[in-house]
Design an enzyme around this catalytic site. Structure first.
Site, PDB file in Angstrom:
ATOM      1  N   GLU A  16      -3.464 -35.778  47.733  1.00 37.91           N
ATOM      2  CA  GLU A  16      -4.813 -36.005  47.225  1.00 37.91           C
ATOM      3  C   GLU A  16      -5.739 -36.464  48.338  1.00 37.91           C
ATOM      4  O   GLU A  16      -5.309 -37.102  49.305  1.00 37.91           O
ATOM      5  CB  GLU A  16      -4.771 -37.055  46.114  1.00 37.91           C
TER       6      GLU A  16
ATOM      7  N   CYS B 140       4.970 -50.800  48.749  1.00 39.52           N
ATOM      8  CA  CYS B 140       4.174 -51.974  48.391  1.00 39.52           C
ATOM      9  C   CYS B 140       4.126 -52.057  46.861  1.00 39.52           C
ATOM     10  O   CYS B 140       3.917 -51.042  46.185  1.00 39.52           O
ATOM     11  CB  CYS B 140       2.760 -51.856  48.967  1.00 39.52           C
TER      12      CYS B 140
HETATM   13 FE1  SF4 Z   1       0.648 -47.732  49.358  1.00 42.71          FE
HETATM   14 FE2  SF4 Z   1       1.853 -49.530  50.912  1.00 42.71          FE
HETATM   15 FE3  SF4 Z   1       2.235 -46.926  51.317  1.00 42.71          FE
HETATM   16 FE4  SF4 Z   1      -0.142 -48.027  51.940  1.00 42.71          FE
HETATM   17  S1  SF4 Z   1       1.852 -48.471  52.864  1.00 42.71           S
HETATM   18  S2  SF4 Z   1       0.222 -46.084  50.795  1.00 42.71           S
HETATM   19  S3  SF4 Z   1      -0.310 -49.538  50.284  1.00 42.71           S
HETATM   20  S4  SF4 Z   1       2.892 -48.076  49.522  1.00 42.71           S
END
Ligand code: SF4
Ligand code: SAH
Length: 353
Positions: A96, A120
């Site tokens: 996206e 995260c």
């Molecule tokens: Fe999402 Fe963390 Fe990946 Fe950034 S690093 S896209 S906040 S999971």
């Protein structure tokens, strides 16, 4: 037995690579530079339009290669004029990208990976896991697709804040930045391109040494190691002391600031003490802080704090002379805001848009 070779997509090739490509085809290297100019500056997609090349070369190009941008599968228009695009890549993988127009300047938010492995706890992309890295061509291609769809020729910012962790796809991201920033290429100045990272410390040191350097944004999101590790497991590997050290050593051009992003999660990382500790963490760094009230969605329990809390947090930083800005994400109604890109909810978003 005949060997069938798939036509090669030239999108993503650097000037040097196109020179070598021309040489291999028995043409002088300057033909490669013309091709480069056609691809990225004139944004030609059909070899027939490259009339500065001789006809024979054009024909042989058309037989062996293609110029293909990521294809728009769907577009979700938000009430705030931003548009979330669901794009499909050559192998069918989906990513996206978000188009965010503004009076002064339009921002294009692009993905660096399909999904993300960083996990995260508050992020919808994180829920997907990592599907694969994107190539430089697929990243530059997102910019070209969005520019083409919007008919925009004017000034743009590009932010690597869509799906994925750019610094875990380092070489291809740097290559994409090089193509995008090249005045002979897409010609978006490097200072208008921002790479956002969850804090892959060794790659921050690498980025500091790159010839063409984008702006850096670091997702801080917590004020203690305990709090940050709970939200961002990557903090176990690269704790706050190491992350802030890398940021402190990151040399910045005059007048430029390093951006820290801080997603505000009600009752989790939004206390007055958090704000005070954030000010301490960034001491000695020419920094600014973007406070992003959380964008919620299905399947995750987090919420944005009430506005008074966001303002109080900002106030504490400002009192300590840390520039802090509240960033209300755009495209929230179509799941196009920060952290909401997940390929999920496409059905519902379309109905609402
Ligand atoms: Fe999402 Fe963390 Fe990946 Fe950034 S690093 S896209 S906040 S999971
Ligand atoms: N992987 C990179 C870039 C993509 S995420 C990074 O983490 O920095 C871009 C930004 O969106 C990050 O600052 C991240 O902390 C933030 N973000 C993730 N999920 C969010 C959500 N649901 N609401 C608001 N911001 C979010």
């Amino acid at each position: 037995m005949a060997i069938e070779t798939r036509p090669r997509n030239l999108l993503g090739m650097t000037r040097r690579e196109l020179e070598d490509f021309s040489r291999a085809a028995g043409e002088p290297p300057y033909r490669g530079r013309q091709l480069y100019h056609g691809l990225y500056a004139r944004r030609v997609k059909d070899f027939a339009a490259l009339t500065d090349l001789d006809r024979k070369f054009r024909q042989s190009l058309a037989e062996r290669s293609i110029i293909r941008y990521p294809a728009i599968e769907r577009a979700f228009a938000s009430g705030d004029r931003s548009v979330r695009y669901l794009l499909s890549l050559e192998d069918g993988e989906k990513v996206e990208a978000v188009f965010m127009p503004d009076e002064a300047r339009t921002t294009l938010c692009i993905s660096s990976q399909a999904g993300c492995a960083v996990d995260c706890k508050f992020c919808f992309t994180g829920l997907m896991g990592l599907k694969r890295n994107l190539t430089a061509g697929e990243m530059a291609g997102q910019v070209l697709t969005l520019l083409e769809a919007s008919g925009l020729r004017g000034r743009v910012n590009v932010v690597f804040m869509g799906m994925g962790e750019p610094l875990l796809n380092y070489a291809e991201v740097v290559k994409a930045v090089e193509i995008l920033a090249d005045p002979e290429g897409v010609a978006i100045p490097a200072r208008r391109i921002t790479v956002s990272t969850a804090g892959i410390v060794p790659r921050i040191y690498d980025l500091a040494r790159e010839r063409v350097r984008p702006r850096l944004a670091v997702s801080l999101n917590a004020s203690t190691d305990e709090e940050r590790t709970a939200l961002m497991p990557i903090n176990r590997k690269y704790p706050l002391s190491e992350l802030t050290k890398a940021c402190r050593e990151y040399r910045l051009p005059a007048r430029e600031r390093l951006t820290f992003e801080y997603v505000l999660l009600a009752g989790v990382n939004d206390s007055d003490d958090d704000a005070r500790r954030v000010a301490e963490l960034v001491e000695g760094i020419r920094a600014k802080i973007n406070l992003i009230p959380y964008n919620s969605g299905p399947d995750l329990p987090y919420r944005a704090p009430p506005l008074e809390r966001v303002l109080a947090f900002q106030q504490i930083l400002r009192e300590r002379r840390v520039p802090a800005f509240i960033r209300i994400s755009r495209g929230r109604d179509v799941m196009g805001a920060c952290g909401q890109l997940s390929l999920a909810g496409n059905q519902e978003a379309e109905v609402r848009s």
